[in-house]
Design a protein around this motif. Structure first.
Motif, PDB file in Angstrom:
ATOM      1  N   ARG A 118       0.835  -1.203   0.000  1.00  0.00           N
ATOM      2  CA  ARG A 118       0.000   0.000   0.000  1.00  0.00           C
ATOM      3  C   ARG A 118       0.870   1.254   0.000  1.00  0.00           C
ATOM      4  NH1 ARG A 118      -4.782  -1.347   4.304  1.00  0.00           N
ATOM      5  NH2 ARG A 118      -6.475  -1.698   2.823  1.00  0.00           N
ATOM      6  N   ALA A 149       1.001   4.315  -2.763  1.00  0.00           N
ATOM      7  CA  ALA A 149       0.810   5.724  -2.412  1.00  0.00           C
ATOM      8  C   ALA A 149       1.978   6.580  -2.876  1.00  0.00           C
ATOM      9  CB  ALA A 149       0.619   5.859  -0.904  1.00  0.00           C
ATOM     10  N   ALA A 197       5.293   7.419   4.917  1.00  0.00           N
ATOM     11  CA  ALA A 197       3.967   7.365   4.292  1.00  0.00           C
ATOM     12  C   ALA A 197       2.965   6.635   5.177  1.00  0.00           C
ATOM     13  CB  ALA A 197       4.067   6.682   2.932  1.00  0.00           C
ATOM     14  N   MET A 250      -0.284   8.517   6.648  1.00  0.00           N
ATOM     15  CA  MET A 250      -1.590   8.121   6.138  1.00  0.00           C
ATOM     16  C   MET A 250      -2.401   7.349   7.170  1.00  0.00           C
ATOM     17  SD  MET A 250      -0.852   7.499   2.085  1.00  0.00           S
ATOM     18  CE  MET A 250      -2.535   7.972   1.647  1.00  0.00           C
ATOM     19  N   GLU A 251      -1.766   6.978   8.281  1.00  0.00           N
ATOM     20  CA  GLU A 251      -2.527   6.365   9.370  1.00  0.00           C
ATOM     21  C   GLU A 251      -2.783   7.342  10.505  1.00  0.00           C
ATOM     22  OE1 GLU A 251      -0.820   2.585  10.448  1.00  0.00           O
ATOM     23  OE2 GLU A 251      -1.673   1.640   8.657  1.00  0.00           O
ATOM     24  N   ALA A 304       1.805  15.161  10.000  1.00  0.00           N
ATOM     25  CA  ALA A 304       2.726  15.098   8.863  1.00  0.00           C
ATOM     26  C   ALA A 304       4.019  15.853   9.128  1.00  0.00           C
ATOM     27  CB  ALA A 304       2.038  15.636   7.612  1.00  0.00           C
ATOM     28  N   ILE A 319       2.576  13.461   0.343  1.00  0.00           N
ATOM     29  CA  ILE A 319       1.748  12.425   0.975  1.00  0.00           C
ATOM     30  C   ILE A 319       0.847  13.061   2.028  1.00  0.00           C
ATOM     31  CG2 ILE A 319       1.832  10.422   2.530  1.00  0.00           C
ATOM     32  CD1 ILE A 319       2.472   9.647  -0.305  1.00  0.00           C
ATOM     33  N   GLN A 346      -2.512  14.419   0.879  1.00  0.00           N
ATOM     34  CA  GLN A 346      -3.538  13.519   0.363  1.00  0.00           C
ATOM     35  C   GLN A 346      -4.761  13.529   1.273  1.00  0.00           C
ATOM     36  OE1 GLN A 346      -2.979  11.743  -2.716  1.00  0.00           O
ATOM     37  NE2 GLN A 346      -1.443  13.371  -2.567  1.00  0.00           N
ATOM     38  N   GLY A 375      -7.778  12.268   3.621  1.00  0.00           N
ATOM     39  CA  GLY A 375      -7.722  11.258   4.666  1.00  0.00           C
ATOM     40  C   GLY A 375      -8.194   9.887   4.229  1.00  0.00           C
ATOM     41  N   GLU A 376      -9.129   9.840   3.279  1.00  0.00           N
ATOM     42  CA  GLU A 376      -9.674   8.550   2.865  1.00  0.00           C
ATOM     43  C   GLU A 376      -8.835   7.858   1.795  1.00  0.00           C
ATOM     44  OE1 GLU A 376     -11.763  11.764   0.433  1.00  0.00           O
ATOM     45  OE2 GLU A 376     -11.110  11.437   2.512  1.00  0.00           O
ATOM     46  N   ALA A 377      -7.786   8.517   1.317  1.00  0.00           N
ATOM     47  CA  ALA A 377      -6.981   7.938   0.231  1.00  0.00           C
ATOM     48  C   ALA A 377      -6.362   6.602   0.635  1.00  0.00           C
ATOM     49  CB  ALA A 377      -5.884   8.926  -0.179  1.00  0.00           C
ATOM     50  N   TRP A 378      -5.888   6.522   1.864  1.00  0.00           N
ATOM     51  CA  TRP A 378      -5.235   5.289   2.337  1.00  0.00           C
ATOM     52  C   TRP A 378      -6.229   4.133   2.363  1.00  0.00           C
ATOM     53  CZ3 TRP A 378      -0.524   3.613   2.704  1.00  0.00           C
ATOM     54  CH2 TRP A 378      -0.154   2.633   3.621  1.00  0.00           C
TER      55      TRP A 378
END
Length: 433
Positions: free
Chosen positions: A66, A70, A91, A95-96, A100, A131, A134, A136-139
């Motif tokens: 994943r 990304a 990343a 993303m979790e 950042a 990253i 991006q 929040g729902e991208a991950w």
């Protein structure tokens, strides 16, 4: 990357640097996290940093495909492995839900300290900032990480594409913590606010520090995946029976057997692993005779029951050990399969007349389970495959096949899954043994 050195305990640098070392050992040197940790990769860290480093490394390896997806839009070409792993770690953290700016600053600082990586600090800064931009729902929209082809191919052949995809979806999640109670499992579940599983294990969704949980110091329970706990329940040891636990360390099944009142002998080749078993027995107040020996050279006979959790590929434990697909390539599986057959034959000879052998492996590969039973039956005329004892509480009938009980990560997916296991009960007949 050199072994991590401790820095300020509050800046996150030490834990992240150590995590990167573990990740690079798995992805570059094909070394399991347990092997790197045993070699001292985390020994200079404070306990909180040690725990954080291991948690970060495990999660990055779980989500590595994943993370690569990304990162791909922001990389013209792949940087060196050490830099790529830093980007992966950054990343996954961002993303979790980690802040950042803190992650970016930490990764840039780590890159700037390495001779091989300092020229890439600008790249790491730029990519991780993108990253962080991006949504929040991208991950969550990225597909579940797939197993590597060397393992995925045989599993698809064995179980089908849809079940393997379901296994991968479970393996992408943080696994819950399963406990085995020394006494009343329902009371333990109530005390800890956990779920009493149909097979008798207690499951906690968010456990925190294990040693701080009520009942740990008193030895009221031990950590053991629900699937692993089924094997000793199938053996169904009784008070006073002579029971042998081959390949026993670190002792989860030994403690289950000892708690029944059986006369238990726990054998393992590794003295270091047996030290953990002894610690577990001491903490729980349970008793077993502990023997350090090669299972194939152990010649004591007359056991009523033997539990053989044979060395295997451990492909059923990937949900808890996501480093395995990256650190292994399947090349050693042939030798393990041959060893399993030899151990089955030897264990059968240690039983008294009318005794029983429970053979199990934490593998998803039929060659380490179903096929082993088929071939053992062919080698030993009169050997009986007792499938009736597999119908334990919580075991769905369709989990039991002609050769034995097959457990998979996608079973109980809504509950968090379980480890992959194969379990069979073999009884020598009049013409065997």
């Amino acid at each position: 990357m050199t072994q991590a050195r401790a820095t300020s305990p509050n800046d996150g640098i030490a834990a992240r640097r150590a995590a990167l070392h573990l990740i690079e050992q798995a992805t570059g040197a094909q070394r399991l996290l347990s092997e790197s940790i045993a070699a001292g990769a985390l020994e200079r860290l404070s306990p909180p940093d040690r725990a954080r480093a291991q948690r970060l490394a495990t999660q990055v390896l779980r989500q590595l495909p994943r993370a690569d997806r990304a990162l791909k839009p922001f990389l013209v070409k792949q940087p060196p492995l050490a830099v790529r792993n830093a980007l992966r770690l950054g990343a996954v953290e961002i993303m979790e839900g980690a802040a950042a700016h803190g992650v970016v600053n930490a990764m840039v600082q780590i890159m700037s300290k390495g001779k091989r990586t300092q020229s890439y600090k600008g790249l790491v800064n730029a990519v991780l900032r993108k990253i962080g931009e991006q949504p929040g729902e991208a991950w969550a929209k990225l597909p579940a990480p797939k197993l590597p082809n060397w393992l995925r191919g045989p599993l698809v052949e064995a179980w089908g594409r849809k079940p393997v995809e379901a296994m991968e979806a479970v393996q992408a999640q943080l696994p819950p913590l399963d406990l085995t109670a020394k006494g009343d499992a329902a009371a333990l579940a109530a005390t800890l606010g956990g779920e009493l599983l149909p097979t008798g294990s207690v499951r906690l969704r968010e456990a925190g520090q294990v040693s701080a949980l009520p009942g740990f110091a008193a030895g009221d329970w031990w950590v053991q995946d629900a699937a692993a706990a089924v094997a000793a329940r199938v053996l169904d040891a009784r008070p006073g029976e002579r029971v042998l636990d081959l390949c026993a360390a670190p002792g989860g099944k030994t403690m289950q057997l000892a708690a029944t009142g059986a006369d238990v002998t726990a054998l393992d080749l590794s003295e270091a692993r047996l030290a953990r078993l002894r610690e577990n027995l001491d903490r729980t107040g349970l008793a077993a005779r502990v023997v350090q020996a090669d299972a194939l050279e152990f010649d004591e006979t007359g056991f009523d029951a033997i539990l053989l959790d044979a060395p295997c590929s451990a492909t059923g434990t990937i949900r808890r050990h996501p480093d395995l697909p990256h650190a292994k390539d399947g090349s050693e599986f042939g030798a393990l399969i041959a060893l399993q057959a030899e151990m089955i034959d030897h264990a059968l000879g240690l039983l008294k007349p009318g005794g029983r052998l429970v053979f199990c492996t934490c593998s998803l590969l039929p060659d380490e389970g179903e096929v082993q039973v088929e071939e053992a039956l062919a080698r030993h005329p009169g050997l009986v495959n007792d499938r009736e004892v597999l119908a334990r509480p919580g075991i769905a009938p369709d989990w039991i096949g002609p050769e034995g009980l097959r457990l998979r990560p996608d079973f109980w997916a809504e509950r968090g899954g379980m480890d992959g296991f194969f379990i069979a009960c073999l009884r020598p007949g009049a013409r065997d043994g």
